[in-house]
Scaffold this active site. Structure first.
Site: not given
Lengths: 747, 747
Positions: B268, B422, B624, B662, B685
């Protein structure tokens, strides 16, 4: 404006400020001792004062002045004309009293006619000599007020490749999928042919893509009088420009021909087109067309269509020209013309575009934004699209600026956006939304769009995320209908009678559609899940004309507004008032005026449609809708629980107010699937997306079922996909419900 | 605990409550009249009282009791044992005083040995008769305290397909890419062979995938004594289990063999494995292996390795067995054995797993979460992995619960997470994060993970998002080192001396690595961008042992902790104290204790590495780094501006505090690219991802440059990709900087 009203307004502002102070002190007091009802009464009194003062600031004469300035010269994206107006907008906003105004530039792929080599369509005789050649541009006209129509960019199909093709002509009506299917059922094929299609019903890019994938050589698109004047006896009495609103035979519709499954700039998908950004090679860019296209008016189209051979067109395909419409292929042997030449000279180049962003900083929550936007770039002088919207926007910013100068300030920030390059595929707003996506996802309350503010004056067309519709309707109750009307005094009254929610029942609410796509609200809704509103004054569509007749032609001038559509600019004023008041209520209410139950109703409607349309077929495949149905019910229950909680909460506690407001604001984000819709990864809104196939239900699921039912080829795979889409939308809706009730992350 | 300390703690709590009240009143007062410094002093005094009271609640005897309970029976994911403990955790949390505790189930693909047909490796003679067969499980041992080792699941390679293969043996050392390259340079090919590899240096799944793509028949993995006892003269003195911490020859490491480019449940991807969720066919699931694998210990491996033929292994490939390590292929003609048989009988099935989620509701900001998590499922009895962490977690929840019972409550909510599965690929936390992604993105402050709390007692291994490291180090200064140590009294002292930030320089700060991947923090960091911390007590790695020797073997028992690692549970107590105090500071500080300049330092370091490593090669290609360099500088400047603004702000105004908090909380989200990294769409990430190729710089850019430099084949395309990745990371960093300073959306 005379001195009297100014003094009044000033006094009013002083009173507002005083009331604000008292309310502030009382909030401070009651946040310790309770007393929510008293605070709410005071707040609502303050709001109604501010609302009145704000609307009184809006002046039709000033809007006329803005529109006159904006329509003086062409302001096509990527040209000096658009940049000059960007600077004008920025300066004006600063003068109006906004806290900041700056230009946000991007470098995007644009498209222009070759400066020296005009494009054209021609009929060739047996010696390949041109017997007829299309007009290179719309003729200039002697107008009052004057307009330099010949300064407008000549008609062209933006992003078309250059090239010359010659061959037989085939007619495909509007160029919808169903039109091609009909043609193919008659054994008429477009491969190796030049296609002629009329404007309307489906986008330019889709017409072209359908020709391209079928091997056509090129595409000619024309405006049929059936669509720009209408048909039937009434049509004869409809005056065409410059006498009236309807389309003359010389008018040609410009526009972009990108295949916008993926919207935004075509070379930097998913990332903002900053100067340093990597760009795809053009041949790797999915939306760019590969066969030439060119638009013409119906005077020129007559030469082509009247010469065509082949079977007579089906009755629904026949337009308003006084000829026998034929399908082709080829031209009548009885005439001299032997084939058609399409000669297109269009360049593509990366150029800078310039959005303008102006801000009034919020008093209490500067990090919450209510955004108001309109595009600035135009194919023409912009008399309707977009400068009727831009002039309205300038008046809204003026009104808020005037309030700020008097000491008032909204609770949340107001952000004014003047977008560039909307006409090329919504590039300006898309790139900005890609650039500021993180900030907007986290902090944007709503986006309020107006494109063509006043294209006609029959009724209002409103599109809104469901939870915003009630705030919009409340505002419409406060705005007077600009002229005397039998339906009532307010915009709400006339709107609901002329375009009711339920067709034929003028006692329902005004009709508000979902903001599926079409203008600068698209990236806000579909990329980020920011709730949106889109507003326009519209024609009576019962006369059979949907696009307004002069859309993207050179004739959309100041004259068109001043002499034909809105001579006193009263509808422009009404639009500015509605826009301003809606924005004020979103920016200034202690608790956001979002009604989430409206979202529940939309989901419930989609569920019903799904069950009634496909229930039997799904049951036959042993596909249960129980989980989806229970998710939709859970959503409704979650909304009820949430509403009851807010109603009983101590909303004078800042953290309590902020918590509930964040939940209200973020709800729409919950419908965003980061993986995107099947085959459309940048369309991420699972409820609001346009469906690819006809259906009123959840888009990806509806499309999957349509394919499974209609596609015998890979029936197992197609039904597997139905199950997949069913489980995804079930999860998304459940997940959205969770955002309302799972503060404690309980299950 | 005696009565004296209890009374003391009670008094202390009363004092805390009183101080809280006074502070509350004073905040109210000062929020009108200013006086930030006074408020901050009071708050910091209150914090230090709470911190002391909280740590005093933590008791090593109770942790021992938790661990004893947790290690009584096996608790493999998807079995009754894990469910029973889930219920135990839930009940205990409610008794401890948490506001809620519930089970969050998912249905995931798991894998188990066939109940009747044991897997094995055998040597066959020329008649195909078995001369040697591997042990079916680790032998039971007579232990104090007793442990039923034979109740543990037999060794197996989870997710391996079943099957029997026979053939020649080839040795590939650790099975890294470089190991295969070396083998291929010697013209030894694994196609059609059975591969033997030793555990370590690279994941099981990658070892297997590298064999699979090269056409190997199957894979045998063993634990070499060089990696579980170490090498050199010192190794002889290292006692193996049950006398000591090191690995005996009968110990076998279990584990999953998924190829985790894409993490989370394999059927999934991208959506939570709810009961109604659509599942891929197994053959469409990218991470599932297609060739059989099986793990053995070094006693059994000796039989295979000592019989091998072929060239002698390179010196760095030789392990700790007293044999001549050979590469193969095949077996020595001088012996009787002719080939190897690998017989694997492993099932895959979808079963329910059970996360447990417990909540202490925040006093002021219940919609902000500080999460503490540890997995509960174990391959064995869990003496180290994970129950040393689970027992520490239970004591942390006990301590917070006790504080709540006394009337204290954190400013923000605390969420305790006991994850299941896990060991099978981080499934429990991944599915929950996928399920609650919208809520967590919007509201999660940080995730604090502990997996194996105490695997050894030499020093601490800390991994943290850069901005969280300072809060972690502050907490470490408050926690005593559990035993007398020459390096100092606190955890901070010993940590920085034994594992300093700069190797060999004990006067730097403690070493804190980035949380790249490896346990339940992975989905928080890589899917959502929630900042994370991961903690463990670690061995002295200078002895050359990285994985702890009994990792995933049947010998990780209560005996291992009680008799060998941490007899008085003082290191467990220290872990609970560090974990609790870090969580408290994140949950209770008025302004989040995030130091963003640490993030700037990480980006700056990556920039320097990029320039020094590749600057010349990039310049030669006319690429560059100016834009990237300026984005990194802008980030640093933005942090400085932001910090100065916060320092001068009226943080006693709730909306001001919330706005800055925040921004602090959301910064890590700004590094998430919704499009994912190239070829790894669920690794989103852009800074924290593991790099695929060796480099210390920005992962996607570093990988692209590595490929461009090393891949002559499509050099143009590869350099285009470098330009693309360069512009993407430039945009992401600039966009992150914008979130800190663009409250007014100025450019």
């Amino acid at each position: 404006m005379a001195m009297g009203p100014r003094v009044k307004v000033f006094l009013l502002a002083v009173v507002c400020a005083a009331i604000g102070l008292v309310v502030g002190v009382l909030i401070g007091f009651f946040s310790r001792s309770g007393g929510r009802a008293d605070v709410e009464t005071l707040l609502s009194e303050e709001e109604s004062w501010v609302s009145g003062a704000l609307m009184a600031e809006i002046d039709p004469g000033r809007i006329e002045g803005y529109l006159r300035k904006l329509t003086e010269k062409p302001h096509l994206a990527g040209t000096e004309g658009s940049y000059t107006l960007a600077e004008y907008v920025r300066q004006t906003w600063l003068e109006q009293g906004l806290d900041s105004a700056h230009i946000a530039p991007y470098h995007v792929l644009l498209s222009y006619p070759h400066p020296d080599k005009p494009s054209y369509v021609a009929l060739l005789d047996s010696n390949d000599d041109e017997m007829f050649r299309s007009a290179p541009r719309e003729p200039n006209l002697d107008l009052d007020p004057p307009a330099n129509i010949s300064s407008v960019v000549p008609p062209f199909a933006a992003y078309s490749p250059s090239g010359t093709v010659e061959g037989d002509l085939v007619c495909v009506n509007y160029g919808r999928t169903s039109d091609f299917a009909r043609l193919e059922s008659l054994n008429i094929n477009v491969a190796g042919k030049i296609v002629i299609a009329r404007y309307g019903k489906t986008s330019r890019g889709r017409k072209l893509r359908r020709c391209q994938v079928r091997g056509a050589l090129g595409l000619i698109v024309y405006s049929d009088p059936a669509d720009t004047v209408g048909t039937g006896p009434a049509a004869d009495d409809r005056p065409v420009y410059p006498e009236g609103w309807f389309g003359p035979g010389t008018a040609v519709q410009r526009g972009h021909y990108l295949y916008t499954q993926v919207e935004g700039e075509p070379l930097t998908p998913g990332y903002p087109a900053k100067d340093y950004m990597f760009r795809l090679n053009e041949n790797a860019s999915e939306p760019l067309p590969t066969i030439p296209a060119y638009p013409i008016g119906y005077n020129d189209a007559w030469h082509l269509l009247s010469a065509m051979d082949g079977p007579e067109a089906p009755s629904s395909w026949r337009g308003g020209l006084n000829i026998t419409y034929r399908l082709g292929p080829g031209l009548q042997a009885s005439g001299r013309a032997r084939k058609v030449r399409l000669n297109v000279n269009v360049n593509r180049e990366v150029r800078p575009i310039h959005n303008v962003i102006g801000v009034i900083r919020g008093r209490v929550e500067p990090d919450r934004y209510v955004l108001l936007g309109n595009h600035r770039d135009a194919w023409n002088l912009g008399g309707v699209d977009p400068s009727s919207g831009t002039s309205s926007l300038m008046e809204v910013s003026h009104a808020f600026g005037a309030m700020v100068k008097k000491g008032w300030r909204p609770r949340r920030s107001l952000v004014f956006c003047s977008w560039d390059a909307e006409e090329y595929g919504i590039h300006g707003s898309f790139e900005w939304v890609e650039d500021f996506g993180k900030i907007l996802t986290e902090r944007a309350v709503a986006y309020l769009n107006v494109d063509m503010a006043v294209r006609a004056t029959y009724s209002l067309r409103g599109r809104a995320s469901p939870q915003l519709a009630p705030a919009l309707l409340e505002a419409a109750k406060k705005v007077p209908w600009p002229v005397s009307a039998p339906e009532g005094k307010t915009m709400y009254d006339v709107w609901r009678k002329r375009t009711p929610e339920v067709n034929g029942d003028p006692d329902t609410k005004p009709r508000v559609d979902l903001p599926r796509s079409g203008s600068d609200f698209t990236p806000f809704v579909h990329r980020l899940g920011v709730p949106a509103i889109d507003l326009a004054f519209f024609q009576d569509t019962s006369m059979g004309i949907w696009d307004y007749p002069l859309y993207h032609t050179a004739y959309a001038t100041f004259h068109l507004q001043k002499k034909i559509i809105d001579p006193d600019f009263l509808f422009h004023r009404a639009m500015s008032q509605l826009w301003a008041e809606t924005a004020r209520s979103l920016a200034d209410s202690l608790i956001l005026p979002f009604r989430l139950s409206e979202y529940g109703a939309v989901l419930g409607g989609m569920m019903e449609d799904l069950e009634s349309r496909y229930g039997t077929q799904l049951a036959a495949r042993d596909i249960s809708l129980d989980s989806l149905s229970s998710a939709v019910n859970n959503f409704t229950t979650a909304v009820d629980t949430f509403d009851a909680e807010v109603a009983g909460a101590k909303i004078t506690d800042p953290f309590v107010a902020r918590m509930y407001n964040d939940q209200l604001m973020q709800l729409e984000r919950a419908f965003i699937d980061p993986q995107g819709l099947p085959g459309r990864k940048f369309y991420r809104h699972t409820v609001m997306a346009s469906r690819l196939y006809s259906s009123a239900t959840f888009p990806a699921l509806g499309d999957a079922i349509y394919l499974a039912v209609n596609n015998k080829a890979d029936s197992e795979g197609a039904w597997r996909d139905v199950r997949k889409q069913l489980s995804i939308i079930t999860f998304i809706i459940q997940s959205a419900a969770n955002t309302l009730v799972k503060i404690d992350l309980t299950s």
